[in-house]
Write a protein that holds these residues in place. Structure first.
Motif, PDB file in Angstrom:
ATOM      1  N   PRO A 178      35.691  22.757 -47.643  1.00 28.60           N
ATOM      2  CA  PRO A 178      35.952  22.209 -46.306  1.00 28.60           C
ATOM      3  C   PRO A 178      35.872  23.316 -45.254  1.00 28.60           C
ATOM      4  N   VAL A 179      34.659  23.624 -44.836  1.00 29.68           N
ATOM      5  CA  VAL A 179      34.415  24.780 -43.977  1.00 29.68           C
ATOM      6  C   VAL A 179      35.247  24.719 -42.698  1.00 29.68           C
ATOM      7  N   GLY A 180      35.219  23.571 -42.016  1.00 32.60           N
ATOM      8  CA  GLY A 180      35.924  23.463 -40.751  1.00 32.60           C
ATOM      9  C   GLY A 180      37.414  23.694 -40.881  1.00 32.60           C
ATOM     10  N   ALA A 181      38.021  23.080 -41.876  1.00 33.65           N
ATOM     11  CA  ALA A 181      39.465  23.224 -42.065  1.00 33.65           C
ATOM     12  C   ALA A 181      39.830  24.661 -42.410  1.00 33.65           C
ATOM     13  N   LEU A 182      39.058  25.290 -43.289  1.00 36.39           N
ATOM     14  CA  LEU A 182      39.337  26.685 -43.657  1.00 36.39           C
ATOM     15  C   LEU A 182      39.156  27.612 -42.456  1.00 36.39           C
ATOM     16  N   ALA A 183      38.081  27.399 -41.713  1.00 30.94           N
ATOM     17  CA  ALA A 183      37.833  28.244 -40.545  1.00 30.94           C
ATOM     18  C   ALA A 183      38.944  28.096 -39.519  1.00 30.94           C
ATOM     19  N   GLN A 184      39.403  26.876 -39.314  1.00 29.65           N
ATOM     20  CA  GLN A 184      40.469  26.644 -38.347  1.00 29.65           C
ATOM     21  C   GLN A 184      41.760  27.300 -38.811  1.00 29.65           C
ATOM     22  N   ALA A 185      42.071  27.195 -40.097  1.00 24.82           N
ATOM     23  CA  ALA A 185      43.282  27.829 -40.627  1.00 24.82           C
ATOM     24  C   ALA A 185      43.217  29.346 -40.482  1.00 24.82           C
ATOM     25  N   LEU A 186      42.064  29.929 -40.749  1.00 28.99           N
ATOM     26  CA  LEU A 186      41.906  31.385 -40.651  1.00 28.99           C
ATOM     27  C   LEU A 186      42.007  31.862 -39.207  1.00 28.99           C
ATOM     28  N   THR A 187      41.341  31.179 -38.298  1.00 26.26           N
ATOM     29  CA  THR A 187      41.313  31.649 -36.913  1.00 26.26           C
ATOM     30  C   THR A 187      42.671  31.511 -36.238  1.00 26.26           C
ATOM     31  N   GLU A 188      43.464  30.523 -36.662  1.00 28.77           N
ATOM     32  CA  GLU A 188      44.796  30.366 -36.091  1.00 28.77           C
ATOM     33  C   GLU A 188      45.783  31.357 -36.680  1.00 28.77           C
ATOM     34  N   ALA A 189      45.622  31.688 -37.963  1.00 33.26           N
ATOM     35  CA  ALA A 189      46.545  32.616 -38.612  1.00 33.26           C
ATOM     36  C   ALA A 189      46.225  34.073 -38.288  1.00 33.26           C
ATOM     37  N   TYR A 190      44.929  34.368 -38.029  1.00 32.36           N
ATOM     38  CA  TYR A 190      44.510  35.756 -37.829  1.00 32.36           C
ATOM     39  C   TYR A 190      43.634  35.883 -36.575  1.00 32.36           C
ATOM     40  N   PRO A 191      44.212  35.612 -35.389  1.00 31.96           N
ATOM     41  CA  PRO A 191      43.408  35.612 -34.158  1.00 31.96           C
ATOM     42  C   PRO A 191      42.876  36.992 -33.785  1.00 31.96           C
ATOM     43  N   THR A 192      43.486  38.075 -34.277  1.00 25.15           N
ATOM     44  CA  THR A 192      42.975  39.413 -33.965  1.00 25.15           C
ATOM     45  C   THR A 192      41.848  39.820 -34.897  1.00 25.15           C
ATOM     46  N   CYS A 193      41.600  39.018 -35.929  1.00 26.74           N
ATOM     47  CA  CYS A 193      40.480  39.273 -36.831  1.00 26.74           C
ATOM     48  C   CYS A 193      39.253  38.495 -36.360  1.00 26.74           C
ATOM     49  N   TRP A 194      38.138  38.720 -37.022  1.00 23.49           N
ATOM     50  CA  TRP A 194      36.895  38.017 -36.711  1.00 23.49           C
ATOM     51  C   TRP A 194      36.652  36.966 -37.795  1.00 23.49           C
ATOM     52  N   THR A 195      36.752  35.694 -37.432  1.00 19.57           N
ATOM     53  CA  THR A 195      36.516  34.621 -38.386  1.00 19.57           C
ATOM     54  C   THR A 195      35.024  34.305 -38.416  1.00 19.57           C
ATOM     55  N   PHE A 196      34.471  34.150 -39.618  1.00 22.51           N
ATOM     56  CA  PHE A 196      33.035  33.926 -39.737  1.00 22.51           C
ATOM     57  C   PHE A 196      32.732  32.955 -40.869  1.00 22.51           C
ATOM     58  N   TYR A 197      31.619  32.268 -40.717  1.00 24.81           N
ATOM     59  CA  TYR A 197      31.029  31.475 -41.790  1.00 24.81           C
ATOM     60  C   TYR A 197      29.515  31.587 -41.632  1.00 24.81           C
ATOM     61  N   VAL A 198      28.889  32.284 -42.559  1.00 24.72           N
ATOM     62  CA  VAL A 198      27.444  32.498 -42.511  1.00 24.72           C
ATOM     63  C   VAL A 198      26.874  32.362 -43.917  1.00 24.72           C
ATOM     64  N   ASP A 199      26.025  31.382 -44.102  1.00 23.90           N
ATOM     65  CA  ASP A 199      25.305  31.212 -45.365  1.00 23.90           C
ATOM     66  C   ASP A 199      26.233  31.187 -46.581  1.00 23.90           C
ATOM     67  N   GLY A 200      27.328  30.437 -46.462  1.00 26.70           N
ATOM     68  CA  GLY A 200      28.259  30.273 -47.572  1.00 26.70           C
ATOM     69  C   GLY A 200      29.341  31.320 -47.656  1.00 26.70           C
ATOM     70  N   LEU A 201      29.325  32.314 -46.784  1.00 25.47           N
ATOM     71  CA  LEU A 201      30.346  33.375 -46.780  1.00 25.47           C
ATOM     72  C   LEU A 201      31.347  33.085 -45.681  1.00 25.47           C
TER      73      LEU A 201
END
Length: 405
Positions: A178-201
């Motif tokens: 679930p790319v969207g849900a994982l990305a949203q969870a990561l970006t909210e928990a770690y806003p000072t980090c760079w959240t990415f999804y590229v070619d399955g990574l």
């Protein structure tokens, strides 16, 4: 006519073949989301950075629209069985405090929308997928500690000064990631980090490799770490210990030097004092390098010059790469390689692909292969280094636990 509504990350990444880049929070956040693939270029071998840049430059020369961005994921090793990839999305959303721009290459449209920056605050959407199992990967914990002991032996013998060893873990799902849900969870928990999804990574990296903006260049070295507990007194004591630790100072110095020496050959740079960067689960020693390029170099080309830094490979570079390949025994693929974006003017931003997982498609459902590593120098303790890798897997593990029952 109804007012346009800004879709959230989950909605955007639910589209065909999504790509994602996000950094910051609130009005200062910058988000780039790609939908579909208008062009895709691959490369391998030691010249993979330059090959991708040349292919992208030739492609851009055929476009009428400026400001087009491509998402890039480059393998850690030049001999990886994985390909390095540059993807130009068919539809590109560029969202920041300056406004929202939507480029549709297929339709030839370039639109500025009067929308606020995307700032999802709702919990990640519910998903139907479940975790089936969690297992050790190609390098088990026991094998990792044995590899650390062997690496220290080789360092003491003078074969090298530092290497970085990684291990992996596999989380098997009963459906698609679930790319969207994982990305949203990561970006909210770690806003000072760079959240990415590229070619399955997918991941949320704390380590910026390089940013190039109209000739200005920035980089950050991270090496030397301690866990964050959430207890203010304990964490302050750990921070003080980190700043005075000879082992961590040595590990960090190698990483910072490997970046500074390269950037000084192509830019006039200034180097910050070393300081502690504190994240939700871990803290690191950090050194920032800033300056201005003295020649024509795209962000992708600078990333190629910097990679692999001592922070994720070791020093001397060739000896460290050889030792880690021998002792790890598995192909890192895009893990610890540069991931980010570059535009048609050479501007861009790349981080090191850390705190991440790679999607693997299987008959029973997708699997997420998590990776984490630790810098090995004289005085490294195998069990301490194993614990460090466990801490570094926490961001992905927590995001998965949050969205997948």
């Amino acid at each position: 006519m109804p007012e346009p509504v800004m879709p959230d990350l989950a909605a955007l990444t639910a589209k065909d073949k999504p790509t994602l880049w996000r950094h910051g929070s609130g009005s200062s956040a910058e988000t780039i989301v790609g939908i579909g693939e208008y062009a895709r270029f691959t490369a391998s071998g030691p010249d993979r950075f330059e090959s991708l840049q040349q292919q992208f430059s030739a492609f851009c020369s055929t476009l009428r629209t400026s400001g087009v961005r491509a998402f890039v994921s480059v393998t850690f090793s030049p001999v990886s069985r994985y390909s390095s990839v540059l993807i130009v999305p068919r539809v590109q959303w560029h969202i920041s405090e300056r406004g929202t721009r939507v480029i549709d290459l297929a339709n030839g449209t370039d639109t500025i929308l009067d929308l606020p920056p995307a700032s999802p605050t709702a919990p990640p959407p519910a998903v139907a997928q479940h975790v089936l199992s969690r297992t050790e990967g190609d390098l088990t914990g026991e094998q990792f500690t044995a590899a650390v002991r062997e690496a220290v032996t080789r360092i003491v013998a003078g074969e090298l000064a530092k290497t970085v060893l990684a291990r992996d873990e596999v989380i098997q799902l009963d459906g698609a990631v679930p790319v969207g849900a994982l990305a949203q969870a990561l970006t909210e928990a770690y806003p000072t980090c760079w959240t990415f999804y590229v070619d399955g990574l997918i991941g949320a990296s704390p380590e910026m490799l390089v940013r190039v903006t109209n000739g200005e260049v920035r980089s950050r070295a991270l090496a030397g770490s301690a866990p964050v507990t959430g207890d203010l007194d304990i964490d302050q004591a750990a921070s003080d210990d980190l700043m005075t630790s000879a082992k961590d100072a040595s590990e960090h110095a190698y990483a910072a030097r490997s970046i500074i020496e390269v950037l000084r050959t192509i830019a006039d740079v200034e180097v910050s004092d070393t300081h502690v960067l504190r994240l939700p689960t871990i803290m690191h020693l950090a050194t920032d390098v800033t300056g201005f390029l003295t020649g024509e170099h795209s962000a992708l080309q600078v990333a190629g010059l910097l990679h692999p830094s001592a922070a994720i490979c070791g020093t001397p570079r060739d000896a460290a790469a050889r030792v880690l390949a021998e002792l790890e025994g598995f192909d890192r693929g895009p893990y610890s390689g540069p991931v980010g974006w570059v535009d048609d003017a050479g501007n861009g931003e790349f981080v090191i692909a850390l705190r991440c997982a790679l999607t693997e498609h299987r008959d029973e459902g997708d699997a997420l292969r998590l990776y984490a590593g630790a810098g090995i120098v004289v005085g490294s303790d195998p069990q301490t280094e194993l614990a460090e890798t466990a801490t570094k897997m926490l961001p992905m593990q927590r995001a998965i636990a949050q969205v997948l029952p």
